[in-house]
Scaffold this active site. Structure first.
Site, short mmCIF file in Angstrom:
data_model
loop_
_atom_site.label_atom_id
_atom_site.label_comp_id
_atom_site.label_asym_id
_atom_site.label_seq_id
_atom_site.Cartn_x
_atom_site.Cartn_y
_atom_site.Cartn_z
N SER A 25 0.84 -1.20 0.00
CA SER A 25 0.00 0.00 0.00
C SER A 25 0.87 1.25 0.00
O SER A 25 2.08 1.18 0.21
CB SER A 25 -0.93 0.02 1.22
OG SER A 25 -0.16 0.08 2.41
N ASP B 104 6.91 -9.95 8.35
CA ASP B 104 6.95 -8.95 9.39
C ASP B 104 8.41 -8.55 9.57
O ASP B 104 9.20 -9.31 10.13
CB ASP B 104 6.38 -9.52 10.69
CG ASP B 104 6.47 -8.53 11.85
OD1 ASP B 104 6.90 -7.38 11.64
OD2 ASP B 104 6.10 -8.93 12.98
N TYR C 106 8.87 8.57 15.99
CA TYR C 106 8.89 8.36 14.54
C TYR C 106 9.95 9.25 13.90
O TYR C 106 10.75 8.78 13.07
CB TYR C 106 7.50 8.69 13.96
CG TYR C 106 7.41 8.64 12.46
CD1 TYR C 106 7.17 7.44 11.80
CD2 TYR C 106 7.55 9.79 11.70
CE1 TYR C 106 7.09 7.39 10.41
CE2 TYR C 106 7.47 9.76 10.31
CZ TYR C 106 7.23 8.55 9.68
OH TYR C 106 7.15 8.52 8.30
N ILE D 82 3.18 4.34 -0.36
CA ILE D 82 4.44 4.59 -1.08
C ILE D 82 5.02 3.28 -1.61
O ILE D 82 5.52 3.22 -2.74
CB ILE D 82 5.45 5.29 -0.15
CG1 ILE D 82 5.00 6.73 0.14
CG2 ILE D 82 6.85 5.28 -0.77
CD1 ILE D 82 5.81 7.42 1.22
N ASN E 35 11.10 0.16 2.76
CA ASN E 35 10.06 1.18 2.82
C ASN E 35 9.11 1.00 4.00
O ASN E 35 8.46 1.96 4.42
CB ASN E 35 9.26 1.15 1.51
CG ASN E 35 7.98 1.95 1.60
OD1 ASN E 35 7.99 3.17 1.55
ND2 ASN E 35 6.86 1.25 1.75
N LYS F 34 13.36 8.01 11.73
CA LYS F 34 13.62 8.43 10.35
C LYS F 34 14.93 9.20 10.23
O LYS F 34 15.64 9.10 9.22
CB LYS F 34 12.45 9.26 9.82
CG LYS F 34 11.16 8.44 9.66
CD LYS F 34 11.34 7.26 8.72
CE LYS F 34 10.05 6.54 8.43
NZ LYS F 34 10.20 5.43 7.47
#
Length: 316
Positions: free
Chosen positions: A26, A66, A177, A28, A94, A181
């Site tokens: 799903s 996973d 998060y 990107i 990703n 990143k």
């Protein structure tokens, strides 16, 4: 920051190439899979959820995976390399998730300093951070396995990671998060001097707001209604595939004992991060490297470079 023009024509014919995409069912990831398939690559989709049925074909295979689970990830690579007997030319890390609870809110919750309160905490389960397990730990393991496969291939390979604009401009609502990143950006920076010595490249893409299941629709709708740009999954996917297939005429920066490249130099796109926003693309790492002396301090930078030269033990 350098503007880039990336079109479908920027992507070469990938017939005979194999790509692996985590989180490819799903958003990107799916956009990336579609770009790869449209340019004739063989694609393996590693995700916890099934992709749309119309994406599966002779050239697209789904393997339930996973990436936060080491055994699951190893099994996926085993299936690709031993069952399907495929090399891995392109590996796109990703898969990612947002944090489910507000870390800042938990940090700022008042706590009694009475012994009984500490005793209660001591016997509670430690906090868990799902986005650390997926975004960082899972991606670290994915990079390791992909690189080890590519190291054994004469043709090497390309690794590309999906980071986020929050790596450079952290979002206060998702601090964990943002931290994961940012870690991926620094992983690219730390590996870019070494991987090319083994015919492997590593780069990344840092998307701004993008249409995907991970970003609530009310957020993207609010941005669009305010006239602010929102990217599509395919737009970001185009940047990811470009990063895996493009060439460069110079390094982002030299490291340690690197000799400056000659005018004839051409190597794989490496160590770069493309920022996607709306329908535009920007490469951000080269300009950051060029201006490092301004924000780090020229004397400090000179000292750091001398340290790198002394400690540069890379073996090609």
């Amino acid at each position: 920051m350098s503007s880039l023009i990336i079109t479908e024509d920027s992507i070469p014919d990938l017939a005979g190439k194999t790509a692996v995409v985590t989180g490819g069912s799903s958003g990107i990831g799916l956009g990336t899979v579609q770009v790869l398939l449209d340019h004739n690559a063989r694609v393996f989709i590693l995700d916890v959820s099934l992709p749309p049925s119309d994406i599966l074909s002779k050239k697209a295979t789904y393997i339930q995976t996973d990436i936060a689970s080491w055994p699951s990830l190893v099994q996926a690579f085993t299936t690709i390399t031993t069952v399907h007997k495929c090399a891995i030319d392109i590996a796109i890390g990703n898969a990612g998730v947002f944090e489910t609870e507000s870390y800042a809110t938990q940090c700022l919750a008042p706590l009694s300093i009475e012994p009984s309160a500490w005793s209660t905490l001591e016997h509670m389960d430690a906090p868990t951070y799902g986005c650390v397990e997926v975004n960082l730990k899972g991606t670290l393991n994915f990079v390791m396995l992909a690189a080890r496969v590519m190291r054994g291939q004469e043709s090497g390979g390309s690794i590309v990671l999906t980071s986020s604009t929050t790596a450079y401009l952290p979002e206060q609502t998702v601090p964990v998060y943002s931290a994961t990143k940012a870690a991926l950006v620094n992983l690219v920076r730390a590996l870019r001097p070494t991987f090319p010595l083994h015919n492997i490249s590593i780069s990344g893409v840092a998307p701004s707001a993008t249409l995907s299941a991970m970003v609530p629709q009310e957020i993207t709708s609010a941005l669009s209604s305010s006239g602010l740009p929102v990217s599509t999954g395919r737009h970001v996917g185009l940047a990811l595939v470009y990063s895996a297939t493009a060439m460069q005429r110079q390094r982002v920066e030299n490291y340690g004992k690197d000799e400056p490249v000659t005018e004839q130099y051409e190597g794989r796109w490496n160590g770069r991060i493309i920022h996607t926003i709306g329908d535009t693309f920007w490469e951000v790492e080269e300009k950051l490297a060029e201006t490092k002396g301004q924000w780090w301090g020229e004397a400090n930078l000179a000292f750091a470079k001398k340290q790198q030269i002394v400690t540069d033990a890379r073996i090609g």
